[in-house]
Every structure is written in structure tokens, then in C-alpha cells.
Motif scaffolding. Structure first.
Motif, PDB file in Angstrom:
ATOM      1  N   GLU A   1       9.406  -4.293  15.699  1.00  0.00           N
ATOM      2  CA  GLU A   1       8.502  -4.040  17.009  1.00  0.00           C
ATOM      3  C   GLU A   1       7.379  -3.519  17.027  1.00  0.00           C
ATOM      4  OE1 GLU A   1      10.473  -2.134  20.439  1.00  0.00           O
ATOM      5  OE2 GLU A   1      12.235  -3.724  20.265  1.00  0.00           O
ATOM      6  N   ASN A   2       6.267  -3.521  17.695  1.00  0.00           N
ATOM      7  CA  ASN A   2       4.843  -2.771  17.554  1.00  0.00           C
ATOM      8  C   ASN A   2       5.174  -1.448  17.803  1.00  0.00           C
ATOM      9  OD1 ASN A   2       3.374  -5.029  16.678  1.00  0.00           O
ATOM     10  ND2 ASN A   2       3.160  -5.897  18.796  1.00  0.00           N
ATOM     11  N   LEU A   3       4.684  -0.551  16.921  1.00  0.00           N
ATOM     12  CA  LEU A   3       4.798   0.915  17.263  1.00  0.00           C
ATOM     13  C   LEU A   3       3.622   1.671  17.559  1.00  0.00           C
ATOM     14  CD1 LEU A   3       7.481   1.543  14.082  1.00  0.00           C
ATOM     15  CD2 LEU A   3       8.175   1.122  16.745  1.00  0.00           C
ATOM     16  N   ARG A   4       3.724   2.736  18.440  1.00  0.00           N
ATOM     17  CA  ARG A   4       2.593   3.281  18.717  1.00  0.00           C
ATOM     18  C   ARG A   4       2.596   4.645  17.831  1.00  0.00           C
ATOM     19  NH1 ARG A   4      -1.138   3.900  23.044  1.00  0.00           N
ATOM     20  NH2 ARG A   4      -1.465   6.197  23.599  1.00  0.00           N
ATOM     21  N   ASP A   5       1.233   4.847  17.417  1.00  0.00           N
ATOM     22  CA  ASP A   5       1.162   6.009  16.514  1.00  0.00           C
ATOM     23  C   ASP A   5       2.122   6.436  15.671  1.00  0.00           C
ATOM     24  OD1 ASP A   5      -1.408   6.242  17.634  1.00  0.00           O
ATOM     25  OD2 ASP A   5      -0.823   7.600  19.254  1.00  0.00           O
ATOM     26  N   THR A   6       2.776   5.326  15.158  1.00  0.00           N
ATOM     27  CA  THR A   6       3.943   5.649  13.956  1.00  0.00           C
ATOM     28  C   THR A   6       3.248   5.222  12.498  1.00  0.00           C
ATOM     29  OG1 THR A   6       5.535   5.584  15.697  1.00  0.00           O
ATOM     30  CG2 THR A   6       6.423   5.336  13.420  1.00  0.00           C
ATOM     31  N   LEU A   7       3.470   6.342  11.502  1.00  0.00           N
ATOM     32  CA  LEU A   7       2.908   6.013  10.151  1.00  0.00           C
ATOM     33  C   LEU A   7       4.097   5.983   9.253  1.00  0.00           C
ATOM     34  CD1 LEU A   7       0.590   7.189  12.167  1.00  0.00           C
ATOM     35  CD2 LEU A   7      -0.621   7.844   9.900  1.00  0.00           C
ATOM     36  N   TYR A   8       3.786   5.665   8.168  1.00  0.00           N
ATOM     37  CA  TYR A   8       4.782   5.866   7.039  1.00  0.00           C
ATOM     38  C   TYR A   8       4.421   6.957   6.030  1.00  0.00           C
ATOM     39  CZ  TYR A   8       1.945   2.830   4.168  1.00  0.00           C
ATOM     40  OH  TYR A   8       0.823   2.547   3.632  1.00  0.00           O
TER      41      TYR A   8
ATOM     42  N   GLU B   1       0.899  -1.082   0.024  1.00  0.00           N
ATOM     43  CA  GLU B   1      -0.011   0.071   0.160  1.00  0.00           C
ATOM     44  C   GLU B   1       0.907   1.462  -0.053  1.00  0.00           C
ATOM     45  OE1 GLU B   1      -2.628  -0.203   3.452  1.00  0.00           O
ATOM     46  OE2 GLU B   1      -4.023  -1.640   2.594  1.00  0.00           O
ATOM     47  N   THR B   2       0.478   2.252  -0.597  1.00  0.00           N
ATOM     48  CA  THR B   2       0.832   3.697  -0.583  1.00  0.00           C
ATOM     49  C   THR B   2       0.175   4.434   0.558  1.00  0.00           C
ATOM     50  OG1 THR B   2      -0.898   4.609  -1.888  1.00  0.00           O
ATOM     51  CG2 THR B   2       1.113   3.625  -3.074  1.00  0.00           C
ATOM     52  N   SER B   3       0.847   5.693   0.925  1.00  0.00           N
ATOM     53  CA  SER B   3       0.418   6.371   1.973  1.00  0.00           C
ATOM     54  C   SER B   3       0.162   7.709   1.592  1.00  0.00           C
ATOM     55  CB  SER B   3       1.543   6.361   2.882  1.00  0.00           C
ATOM     56  OG  SER B   3       1.033   7.277   4.034  1.00  0.00           O
ATOM     57  N   SER B   4      -0.926   8.417   2.413  1.00  0.00           N
ATOM     58  CA  SER B   4      -1.373   9.865   1.886  1.00  0.00           C
ATOM     59  C   SER B   4      -0.744  10.701   3.142  1.00  0.00           C
ATOM     60  CB  SER B   4      -2.822   9.908   1.828  1.00  0.00           C
ATOM     61  OG  SER B   4      -3.318   9.615   2.828  1.00  0.00           O
ATOM     62  N   VAL B   5       0.124  10.386   3.947  1.00  0.00           N
ATOM     63  CA  VAL B   5       0.432  10.883   5.106  1.00  0.00           C
ATOM     64  C   VAL B   5       1.794  12.032   4.554  1.00  0.00           C
ATOM     65  CG1 VAL B   5       1.464  11.065   7.312  1.00  0.00           C
ATOM     66  CG2 VAL B   5      -0.111   9.156   6.714  1.00  0.00           C
ATOM     67  N   ASP B   6       1.468  13.337   4.599  1.00  0.00           N
ATOM     68  CA  ASP B   6       2.660  14.122   4.445  1.00  0.00           C
ATOM     69  C   ASP B   6       3.432  14.597   5.553  1.00  0.00           C
ATOM     70  OD1 ASP B   6       1.056  16.183   5.416  1.00  0.00           O
ATOM     71  OD2 ASP B   6       0.045  16.537   3.583  1.00  0.00           O
ATOM     72  N   LYS B   7       4.129  15.813   5.377  1.00  0.00           N
ATOM     73  CA  LYS B   7       4.991  16.397   6.556  1.00  0.00           C
ATOM     74  C   LYS B   7       4.499  17.546   7.286  1.00  0.00           C
ATOM     75  CE  LYS B   7       9.027  14.534   4.043  1.00  0.00           C
ATOM     76  NZ  LYS B   7      10.275  14.877   3.315  1.00  0.00           N
ATOM     77  N   LYS B   8       3.000  17.751   7.093  1.00  0.00           N
ATOM     78  CA  LYS B   8       2.460  18.775   7.734  1.00  0.00           C
ATOM     79  C   LYS B   8       1.856  18.548   8.920  1.00  0.00           C
ATOM     80  CE  LYS B   8       1.617  20.597   2.969  1.00  0.00           C
ATOM     81  NZ  LYS B   8       0.365  20.905   2.069  1.00  0.00           N
ATOM     82  N   ILE B   9       1.571  19.666   9.674  1.00  0.00           N
ATOM     83  CA  ILE B   9       0.912  19.364  11.123  1.00  0.00           C
ATOM     84  C   ILE B   9      -0.266  20.452  11.044  1.00  0.00           C
ATOM     85  CG2 ILE B   9       1.101  19.932  13.512  1.00  0.00           C
ATOM     86  CD1 ILE B   9       3.972  19.367  13.397  1.00  0.00           C
ATOM     87  N   LYS B  10      -1.341  19.801  11.271  1.00  0.00           N
ATOM     88  CA  LYS B  10      -2.749  20.711  10.944  1.00  0.00           C
ATOM     89  C   LYS B  10      -3.414  20.610  12.527  1.00  0.00           C
ATOM     90  CE  LYS B  10      -3.628  19.076   6.304  1.00  0.00           C
ATOM     91  NZ  LYS B  10      -4.589  18.373   5.473  1.00  0.00           N
ATOM     92  N   VAL B  11      -3.691  21.498  12.908  1.00  0.00           N
ATOM     93  CA  VAL B  11      -4.218  21.680  14.632  1.00  0.00           C
ATOM     94  C   VAL B  11      -5.408  20.664  14.949  1.00  0.00           C
ATOM     95  CG1 VAL B  11      -3.521  24.164  14.892  1.00  0.00           C
ATOM     96  CG2 VAL B  11      -5.785  23.515  13.775  1.00  0.00           C
ATOM     97  N   GLU B  12      -6.298  20.433  13.730  1.00  0.00           N
ATOM     98  CA  GLU B  12      -7.222  19.730  13.977  1.00  0.00           C
ATOM     99  C   GLU B  12      -6.940  17.992  14.110  1.00  0.00           C
ATOM    100  OE1 GLU B  12      -7.374  20.199   9.627  1.00  0.00           O
ATOM    101  OE2 GLU B  12      -6.932  21.322  11.294  1.00  0.00           O
ATOM    102  N   GLU B  13      -5.897  17.866  13.702  1.00  0.00           N
ATOM    103  CA  GLU B  13      -5.564  16.387  13.502  1.00  0.00           C
ATOM    104  C   GLU B  13      -4.500  16.003  14.644  1.00  0.00           C
ATOM    105  OE1 GLU B  13      -5.399  15.708   8.944  1.00  0.00           O
ATOM    106  OE2 GLU B  13      -3.706  16.065   9.740  1.00  0.00           O
ATOM    107  N   LYS B  14      -4.204  14.643  15.112  1.00  0.00           N
ATOM    108  CA  LYS B  14      -3.383  14.075  16.078  1.00  0.00           C
ATOM    109  C   LYS B  14      -2.015  13.867  15.642  1.00  0.00           C
ATOM    110  CE  LYS B  14      -3.083   9.914  18.985  1.00  0.00           C
ATOM    111  NZ  LYS B  14      -3.566   8.712  19.555  1.00  0.00           N
ATOM    112  N   LEU B  15      -1.077  14.185  16.480  1.00  0.00           N
ATOM    113  CA  LEU B  15       0.342  14.232  16.317  1.00  0.00           C
ATOM    114  C   LEU B  15       0.808  12.726  16.276  1.00  0.00           C
ATOM    115  CD1 LEU B  15       1.936  17.071  18.634  1.00  0.00           C
ATOM    116  CD2 LEU B  15       1.144  17.154  16.061  1.00  0.00           C
TER     117      LEU B  15
END
Length: 448
Positions: free
Chosen positions: A326-333, A249-263
């Protein structure tokens, strides 16, 4: 060969210059404007040998450099330089891009070309060593003009104000002769050690390839894999396309930070590029970005996932992979990485070696498309055929064996690199000490 030994000069004085420190009494502390002057002459034809300056190799012929930078249509008006001239890349002096020339030629109009003044004691090889020492480069940087390092410029008037401790010509030549001999000896040792490290690297790759395609039991019956670059594999192994083992699978996660989203933490291209068996687990290394609920749900990394870099500027480095150990917590690609998630049970450590071998790299290099940047599509990954032992026990035995053997090789290579680093440091320290007069080189039969 004449015998050399170290000594101290009879007496020293405080040079009054920070980068020089104490200097032999008989050496003259003077400004560069009393040693050099700008050459200033330009080529009328542009047909002379084109020279370039590197912080690694000093002044060399442009034709000998493997560069893809823009070349002007004509080199008329380029600066003339003669053998012995000091040439400084004005824009990269802070990196040590300078040196003296061993031949006549021309260079970029952006360079500074300095010739020695008449009657000044001047052995150009001595100055090549002197001005490429770390302390001299720091002095060049301090006298450069600019707001940030990448914009620093060393202009002639500022170069001329730098002070140098100047020995007589015989001393300069003796120092240069000694360093020519000594650095060649050190460089030869470094080359031999580098070759040795490369040979162990090739041995490691050969070991991985042989084991991952043949297994540990050399007496087992073999069969044709049906894949030219794999050859024969154990008869009981499965040879299937990657699409049969999992989903990419591909990913749509970019390098931005949006206030309404989770870090969240983001595994980026550079986190896996060039690390064929890197164990991704240290979350402190990763960039902090934000992601929405669906992205976190779908693109979170799990133990056993394999990440790929599907593009590269060079064909040799495409398809680099890394296993999430290892299992990672809240880590995306990130969006420029592909994730393979297996739907069949494969031993974790065995996954490290499935893609880290010559036949897979060959497949990726043959499948890549593009000119300036090589790209692998999803189908290239899905159609990759791999050979896998049918049982977890055999996969584990192979992985354990390779872990043990590759670790032994890695330790040998690491010890070789430690020796190389020590030799490089010795080279640097020796040059600095000799050219600044901290130690004296005495040639047998001569008084320096």
C-alpha cells in the motif's frame, strides 16, 4: 504396557508454599537443604564427559549440542557430577536451564551441582520433571539474586531455602515412569505433526517454483532460459536481469531522532527478516525516527517497492524480501535494507512470488560473500535473472492462482500448528499436575 488412570489422593493439606499449593497429606513439605547437598568435587584431569544444561533439553552431552561458544583449553577443575545429580546453570536458572543427569561427567564451574542426601527418597527423573515445571522455575527466579532478569543468579544458599513437597520413592518412580511413557507419546505426535507441516511447506515452495517458472498453461511452447537453475520457461516470457526492471538503492536513514528533522516511520531489518511474503503496510509496527527533507523525498516507500535484506548470519536466510502493498505516508527504509523500485509495470501480487522461490534463494546463496556474516552486493541483485510473463493479465492469473493455493496450504499448516500448540500445552499441564500431586497416577496392580 501397564494401564494408567487418573485419580485424586485420599486427602490434601495446604502446603503453605505458593508454588506448591495444596499437596497430598502423605507428602512431606521440606526445604531443599534437607534433600540436597553440594557435591563440591572437581576433576583433576578434565577428561570426563562434558555436560551442559539447556532450558530446552535439560542436561545433555556438550558434544551433542550444536554450539559455537568458546571452549577452555583445559577442563581441569571443572565440577564432577554423577548420574542423578541435579545440575543448575546458576546464571540461567530463571529460564529453566537445569535438570538431572543421566550419566557421570563434568560441567562448568559456574554451574551448581547437587547430590541427594543419604536416606532421602530420590528418583532423579521425578525431580527432572518437577523442577522444570513453570511454577518451579518461577520459584527459582524469585529466589535468584540480581537487578535485571539477564543478571539473575541462583546461588546454593538460596536454592536450599526453596521448599518442595516430597513424595515417597515409589510414588516418585511411578510418576516418572508414567510421564516418561506419556510425554514420549505426546512428543511422537508433535514430531509427526511437525513433519506434516514441513511437508506442506515444501509443497508450497514447490508449487511457487513450478508456477513462477513454468506458468499455468502446461501445453505452451518452452525455451531454454539460459539460466541453469531456472531451466526452461514459456517461449513468450522475458528473461532479463533485474537491472532491466528497475533501480536498487541503499538508504542513509538511521535509528536516531534529531530535533531539527521531521519524525517519520522506519521499516527496519527485523520488520522484513524471515517474512518472505509479508505485506508491509501496518505503520503502527514501525520505529519512529527522524529524517531530513532529502531523505524523505528520496527514501520514502511507495506501493510496489520491494525491500531486501542484503546480509545475514546464515546462507539460507540471505536475500529475504517483502513487498510494499500500500502507499505509505512518511515511511522510510533503514540503512541496512535495499529498495527495488520497478520502472516497468509488474502486477503487484506477482511481485510477491518473483523472489520467493527456490531458484532465487539458490542464486543468493551462491552469490553471497563473507564468513561470519554473509553479504550480497548491489551487483548480485542487479545481475539476478528473472522470468516474467509479458502481459499484466498473465501475471495476474499466476498471482491469483498462487494466492488461492498458498492460502489453502497456509490454513492447513496453521491448523496443524494449533494442534501442536495444544499438545505442548497438554504436556506441560499434565507434568505439572502429576508431579505436584494434583492428580494421582494409579498403575494397574499397584497402589500409589
Amino acid at each position: 504396557m501397564k494401564k494408567h488412570e487418573f485419580d485424586r489422593y485420599e486427602a490434601y493439606k495446604n502446603s503453605g508454599v505458593k508454588w506448591i499449593g495444596e499437596t497430598p497429606n502423605q507428602w512431606k513439605v521440606t526445604r531443599n537443604k534437607d534433600i540436597f547437598e553440594e557435591r563440591g568435587s572437581l576433576s583433576s584431569s578434565g577428561t570426563e564427559t562434558l555436560l551442559t544444561v539447556s532450558h530446552i533439553t535439560g542436561v545433555t552431552r556438550r558434544a551433542e549440542k550444536n554450539v559455537n561458544m568458546f571452549m577452555a583449553e583445559t577442563m581441569e577443575g571443572y565440577k564432577l557430577c554423577e548420574k542423578g545429580d541435579l545440575i543448575i546453570n546458576t546464571m540461567w536458572a530463571w529460564m529453566g536451564a537445569l535438570g538431572t543427569s543421566n550419566e557421570n561427567g563434568i560441567c562448568s564451574p559456574a554451574y551448581g551441582v547437587y547430590k541427594p542426601k543419604q536416606y532421602i527418597p530420590y528418583c532423579h527423573r521425578y525431580f527432572d520433571y518437577l523442577y522444570r515445571t513453570p511454577s518451579a522455575i518461577m520459584e527459582m527466579t524469585k529466589n535468584s539474586k540480581g537487578i535485571v532478569s539477564s543478571r539473575l543468579r541462583l546461588y546454593p544458599k538460596d536454592f536450599f531455602q526453596i521448599k518442595t513437597s516430597l513424595p515417597d520413592y515409589i510414588t516418585q518412580k511411578s510418576i516418572a515412569d508414567y510421564l516418561d511413557t506419556k510425554t514420549a507419546q505426546i512428543d511422537r505426535k508433535i514430531d509427526l505433526l511437525t513433519q506434516k507441516a514441513n511437508q506442506y511447506g515444501e509443497l508450497k515452495q514447490s508449487l511457487i517454483y513450478e508456477t513462477i517458472t513454468r506458468g499455468l498453461n502446461k501445453s505452451v511452447s518452452m525455451k531454454d532460459s539460459g539460466v541453469e537453475w531456472i531451466g526452461e520457461v514459456p517461449k513468450h516470457w522475458d528473461v532479463k536481469r533485474l537491472k532491466d526492471f528497475g533501480t536498487i538503492e541503499t538508504s542513509s536513514v538511521d535509528k536516531k531522532i534529531k530535533v531539527e528533522e521531521k519524525l517519520v516511520k522506519l521499516v527496519n531489518y527485523t520488520d522484513i527478516y524471515g517474512n518472505l511474503t509479508k505485506e508491509i503496510w501496518n505503520q503502527d509496527d514501525y520505529m519512529v525516527v527522524s529524517a531530513n527533507h532529502k531523505q524523505i523525498q528520496d527514501k520514502c516507500l511507495e506501493k510496489g517497492d520491494v525491500l531486501f535484506t542484503p546480509s545475514s548470519e546464515t546462507i539460507e536466510d540471505i536475500g529475504v524480501s517483502a513487498v510494499v502493498m500500500e502507499n505509505l505516508r512518511d515511511t522510510l527504509y533503514s540503512y541496512h535494507i535495499l529498495r527495488l523500485r520497478f520502472n516497468k509495470s509488474i502486477f503487484l501480487n506477482f511481485k510477491k512470488y518473483i523472489f520467493n522461490n527456490e531458484y532465487v534463494q539458490f542464486y543468493f546463496s551462491q552469490s553471497a560473500k563473507g564468513t561470519t556474516r554473509k553479504i550480497l552486493g548491489l551487483n548480485s541483485f542487479y545481475n539476478l535473472k528473472i522470468a516474467v510473463p509479458p502481459t499484466i493479465e498473465e501475471q495476474k492469473a499466476i498471482a491469483d492462482y498462487l494466492d488461492s493455493k498458498t492460502e489453502q496450504i497456509n490454513q492447513i499448516v496453521e491448523s496443524i500448528h494449533i494442534k501442536i500448540d495444544k499438545l505442548k500445552e497438554l504436556r506441560k499441564t499434565l507434568i505439572s499436575a502429576v508431579v505436584t500431586g494434583k492428580i494421582k497416577v494409579v498403575l494397574e496392580g499397584e497402589l500409589v
